[in-house]
Motif scaffolding. Structure first.
Motif, PDB file in Angstrom:
ATOM      1  N   UNK A 117     -13.432  52.628  52.304  1.00  0.00           N
ATOM      2  CA  UNK A 117     -13.775  51.462  51.504  1.00  0.00           C
ATOM      3  C   UNK A 117     -15.189  51.632  50.975  1.00  0.00           C
ATOM      4  N   UNK A 118     -15.326  51.470  49.661  1.00  0.00           N
ATOM      5  CA  UNK A 118     -16.610  51.647  48.987  1.00  0.00           C
ATOM      6  C   UNK A 118     -17.054  50.309  48.415  1.00  0.00           C
ATOM      7  N   UNK A 119     -18.290  49.935  48.675  1.00  0.00           N
ATOM      8  CA  UNK A 119     -18.871  48.753  48.071  1.00  0.00           C
ATOM      9  C   UNK A 119     -19.757  49.188  46.914  1.00  0.00           C
ATOM     10  N   UNK A 120     -19.426  48.726  45.711  1.00  0.00           N
ATOM     11  CA  UNK A 120     -20.248  48.984  44.538  1.00  0.00           C
ATOM     12  C   UNK A 120     -21.174  47.791  44.359  1.00  0.00           C
ATOM     13  N   UNK A 121     -22.420  47.918  44.779  1.00  0.00           N
ATOM     14  CA  UNK A 121     -23.399  46.847  44.667  1.00  0.00           C
ATOM     15  C   UNK A 121     -24.083  46.973  43.310  1.00  0.00           C
ATOM     16  N   UNK A 122     -23.529  46.292  42.344  1.00  0.00           N
ATOM     17  CA  UNK A 122     -23.927  46.454  40.958  1.00  0.00           C
ATOM     18  C   UNK A 122     -22.793  47.149  40.243  1.00  0.00           C
TER      19      UNK A 122
END
Length: 299
Positions: A2-7
């Motif tokens: 799981x990858x969080x794209x912050x922006x």
């Protein structure tokens, strides 16, 4: 994974789509999450506010791809320093098994090198507030993650061009382009290669280095790029000169932030040594692809 794209602007969204296409779950934070494609799980977030959604409980990688709202020192600080600090606070408060955080930085941290070659071992010497503040954010990332078990990765991108990023093409087509009177090397990367590099550095099995330069294979003089674009568009060569030579009489001179990019030749050898391959190894392939897609705009 799981990858969080912050922006999740243009670059973050493209990277998120590539993570999703590779089979990963992707959560994207942006102020208008309804604009995100279906394969990215959107959540409303303003990184500079400090009031952020919970980190996904199974997130193992975080990509921080921030953009300032305005070309001012205050806007850069709010986005890059405050936004990154708030993001790190959220990660360190959570129980998520984050193992890698990639921060999208800029080659602006090097300032002007007088046309010399630089790489990851070159000491950053920012020439203006943008590079100075982005460098401050880099140092914040590296210091905050020391001893946490989370690997920090800084990807210093050159000038991004690609779909919707056609400034030089527009200048040549509109007749405002000027070939610099003095040699000025530029460094760039196609948006798609920048997104692919983000995915590559977040998913590669060896532990990545702390810093990589994200530029294509060929630093090029700005004049060479402008001449190439004029030839591709079937237009006369742009004239030589300076911005001041075209300014109306009595117009005030520009001041403050130095011209973006400086004059340097950036090496991508370290990034390529990881096995990364460019779809657009130079400006020629990249701009030809753009022109093939938007040719109707440039009759």
């Amino acid at each position: 994974m799981t990858v969080l794209m912050a922006g999740c602007g243009d670059l973050g969204t493209e990277a998120g789509l590539r993570f999703a296409a590779a089979g990963h779950r992707v959560v994207g934070w942006r102020r208008s999450p309804e604009k995100l494609p279906a394969s990215i799980e959107g959540a409303a977030a303003d990184l500079s506010s400090g009031e952020l959604p919970p980190i996904p409980a199974d997130a193992t990688a975080v990509v921080v791809a921030i953009a300032a709202d305005a070309p001012t020192e205050a806007a850069y600080r709010a986005a890059y320093v405050d936004g990154l600090s708030n993001m790190l606070d959220a990660v360190q408060r959570s129980d998520a098994p984050v193992r890698r955080i990639l921060f999208v930085s800029s080659t602006a941290v090097y300032g002007d090198a007088g046309g010399d070659w630089i790489d990851e071992s070159t000491t950053p010497e920012p020439g203006g507030f943008s590079g100075r503040i982005i460098r401050e954010a880099e140092e914040l990332l590296l210091s905050r993650l020391g001893g946490t078990g989370i690997t920090p990765v800084v990807l210093r991108l050159g000038g991004i061009y690609g779909p919707g990023r056609t400034r030089l093409i527009d200048q040549v087509h509109g007749g405002s382009a000027l070939i610099p009177a003095e040699s000025r090397f530029t460094n760039r990367i196609h948006r798609d290669d920048a997104a692919a590099a983000i995915v590559h550095l977040c998913t590669m099995n060896p532990v990545p280095a702390p810093v990589y330069l994200g530029v294509d294979n060929e630093p090029a003089e700005l004049g060479e790029v402008l001449l190439f674009l004029a030839a591709e568009l079937g237009l006369p060569q742009p004239p030589s000169g300076t911005a001041e030579s075209r300014a109306p009489a009595g117009a005030p001179k520009a001041s403050g932030e130095p011209s973006r990019g400086g004059n340097k030749r950036c090496s991508n050898a370290l990034l390529r040594s990881t096995g990364f391959e460019f779809t657009y190894p130079s400006f020629r392939e990249g701009y030809r692809d753009i022109l093939a897609g938007v040719g109707v705009r440039y009759p």
